[in-house]
Design a protein around this motif. Structure first.
Motif, PDB file in Angstrom:
ATOM      1  N   GLY A 265       0.870  -1.141  -0.002  1.00  0.00           N
ATOM      2  CA  GLY A 265      -0.139  -0.074   0.043  1.00  0.00           C
ATOM      3  C   GLY A 265       0.815   1.367  -0.137  1.00  0.00           C
ATOM      4  O   GLY A 265       0.297   2.304  -0.278  1.00  0.00           O
TER       5      GLY A 265
ATOM      6  N   VAL B   6      -9.096   0.573   2.148  1.00  0.00           N
ATOM      7  CA  VAL B   6      -9.014   1.182   1.081  1.00  0.00           C
ATOM      8  C   VAL B   6     -10.407   1.378   0.123  1.00  0.00           C
ATOM      9  O   VAL B   6     -10.620   2.258  -0.533  1.00  0.00           O
TER      10      VAL B   6
ATOM     11  N   TRP C 133      -4.099  10.214  -1.482  1.00  0.00           N
ATOM     12  CA  TRP C 133      -3.603   9.156  -2.603  1.00  0.00           C
ATOM     13  C   TRP C 133      -2.740   9.918  -3.578  1.00  0.00           C
ATOM     14  O   TRP C 133      -2.815  11.131  -3.760  1.00  0.00           O
TER      15      TRP C 133
END
Length: 561
Positions: free
Chosen positions: A436, A477, A549
């Motif tokens: 991640g 997520v 992100w």
């Protein structure tokens, strides 16, 4: 001489991981670690990790299956640890109830048959298939009996990912049809995107208007075959339900969800424009494909449904200290449940208790010790920190998905998640795989913690295991929350092959009663995992800005807020 030889053999690996680490670090600044956090990190206690694991994996907890007295004992232990550390409940209780629905296919009332179209356009006689040998059905969570009869269309991997330049559905209409596809996803996809795409077939098929889905494995994928997984495929399946009684992560439009054996799947292609082998070759070359199959399927799924089980997540909070940021949250998760009691081992000792020492008493123990480090700070971080021991991970990430969908704090105030599940500390911790980290700005905190602890950043050594999809961080997520999931890399510091150790453990110990405390755990490596967990979360909780992100990221674009 032996040390020098080992060093020469290790140099390419060390150099490779170092260069990869530097490349990742170049994408994001690495924050400094304040002195008080460094001091706290150095007080980690390996013996405390071992003590937590021994308690949680003791036989008296009987494998910690949700809804059992053993799970309740584990929940009480974690709750008491939160109380002793000064972590508070969110609201009146440390417990969050997770309503679950149990569904199991009734084989005697379920069936599947194939009807082929002849050259003159007429339907031939129905071919009845045998349950467990030719096919396996998944239960229907919204109805006791589901029936469908429809033509079948082959759709490659059943993947629609235009953002990755691939779409099996681009040139075909599957409305009112049953789609058939290979398990997995194109090998050309990056590891995490491949893992996600391979798991989203039902969702994609339902969105395209299909009324059913049949999946089968490529001949090289032995793990996914129904022949290999028949006993597990016949176990009950669970989903969490909302206040209206609707089971979540289900697709009622799909009136049949089936897995098919290899030899049976090959026969589906008789009379179609491509043979099974031609379709297989195109799939291995990552070429999108779709075409009608020369048959229809009639299927009936009878399901036994039960809403009696309620799982529980255990939630403890360390309130933040910044007037502006204390209402934002960094959330740690580790799953508390395991498989309970199953059939005894065929080999001695004939143990039937799945203690789940590594899976996942280890993750809970490490997070509890990380929580203690937070509690030892002279001043709590600016943001609040939540530690959640979740239920139902072994049932399909149910407890974490329920929490991430229905958090006990405002969802839009959760800024980041850190997960720990089977970190694999059977050898010294020399490198880590931070699943991640390549997707968000959390990479800076990961790099800073790794530098402090003295570990390298490595690439995923087992991308075929789809690790990014297989633990509780992915529930966050899905809600658009950046998440990190750290596991040990493959460097052992000696002649052992860390990847082989990992794969051998998965093949012989994973999800068996052998996963107990009689394993060669490296407690120093476990302590380094604590330091990593603590420091990444601390830096995230202290930062002026919440994680974001990366621009254009696959998961950020698909799920991000």
């Amino acid at each position: 001489m032996r040390v020098n030889a080992l060093a020469r053999r290790a140099l390419p690996t060390v150099l490779g991981t170092t260069l990869f680490s530097l490349a990742v670090m170049a994408q994001s600044g690495t924050p400094a670690i304040p002195a008080e956090a460094q001091k706290a990190a150095k007080t980690v206690r390996p013996e405390a990790i071992e003590a937590h694991m021994r308690h949680l994996s003791d036989d008296k907890l009987q494998g910690r299956k949700p809804g059992t007295p053993g799970y309740e004992l584990a929940a009480q232990y974690v709750e008491n640890q939160f109380k002793q550390l000064g972590f508070t409940p969110v609201g009146k209780s440390y417990r969050q109830a997770v309503p679950l629905r149990r569904a199991q296919v009734v084989e005697e009332g379920s069936s599947m048959s194939l009807t082929r179209r002849s050259a003159d356009g007429l339907d031939g006689p129905a071919q009845t298939l045998t349950y467990g040998r030719n096919f396996i059905l998944s239960p229907q969570f919204g109805r006791a009996t589901s029936e469908v009869s429809a033509p079948v269309v082959f759709v490659g991997f059943g993947v629609s990912a235009p953002e990755l330049g691939y779409d099996d559905y681009a040139n075909i209409d599957v409305r009112g049809k049953i789609v058939a596809c290979f398990n997995g996803a194109p090998a050309s996809f990056p590891s995490n995107q491949r893992a996600y795409s391979g798991s989203a077939k039902q969702e994609v098929a339902a969105a395209r208007g299909a009324v059913g889905i049949i999946t089968f494995s490529l001949p090289t994928d032995m793990r996914a075959r129904i022949e290999s997984n028949a006993p597990r495929n016949r176990l009950p399946t669970y989903r969490w339900v909302d206040p209206k009684g609707q089971a979540q992560r289900t697709y009622p439009q799909l009136k049949v969800i089936a897995s098919m054996g290899d030899s049976t799947a090959r026969t589906l292609f008789a009379g179609a424009e491509k043979t099974f082998d031609q379709a297989r070759i195109a799939a291995t070359q990552s070429k999108p494909q779709a075409f009608p199959l020369n048959l229809s399927v009639r299927a009936r799924t009878q399901t036994e449904l039960n809403d009696g089980l309620v799982g529980e997540n255990i939630v403890g909070m360390l309130p933040g200290t910044d007037p502006r940021l204390k209402d934002e949250y960094v959330v740690y998760v580790s799953h508390l449940d395991h498989l309970g009691i199953t059939r005894p081992l065929k080999s001695a000792p004939a143990d039937s208790i799945n203690n789940g020492a590594h899976d996942n008493a280890s993750g809970v123990a490490i997070n509890l010790e990380a929580a203690r480090l937070f509690a030892s700070l002279p001043k709590a971080p600016r943001r609040s920190v939540l530690f959640v021991a979740v239920t139902g991970e072994e049932m399909g990430l149910l407890g974490s998905d329920y929490f991430a969908s229905n958090p006990t704090v405002p969802k839009d105030k959760i800024v980041a998640n850190l997960c720990l599940d089977m970190p694999f500390f059977f050898h010294p911790l020399i490198d880590i795989v931070p699943y991640g980290s390549e997707h968000s700005s959390m990479v800076g905190a990961v790099n800073a913690a790794a530098q402090f602890v003295g570990v390298q950043i490595a690439k995923d050594p087992i991308p075929e295991q789809a690790v990014f999809m297989r633990s509780d961080h992915f529930s966050f997520v899905r809600q658009g929350i950046p998440a990190i999931y750290i596991k040990s890399g493959s460097t052992t510091g000696d002649t052992r092959d860390g990847t082989k150790l990992n794969l051998d453990w998965r093949a012989t110990v994973y999800h068996t009663p052998k996963d107990d405390m009689n394993q060669p755990f490296d407690w120093s490596a476990a302590a380094r995992h604590v330091q990593l967990q603590f420091l990444i979360g601390y830096l995230t909780a202290q930062a002026d800005e919440r994680p974001v992100w990366n621009k254009g990221d696959f998961f950020g674009t698909k799920f991000g807020r």
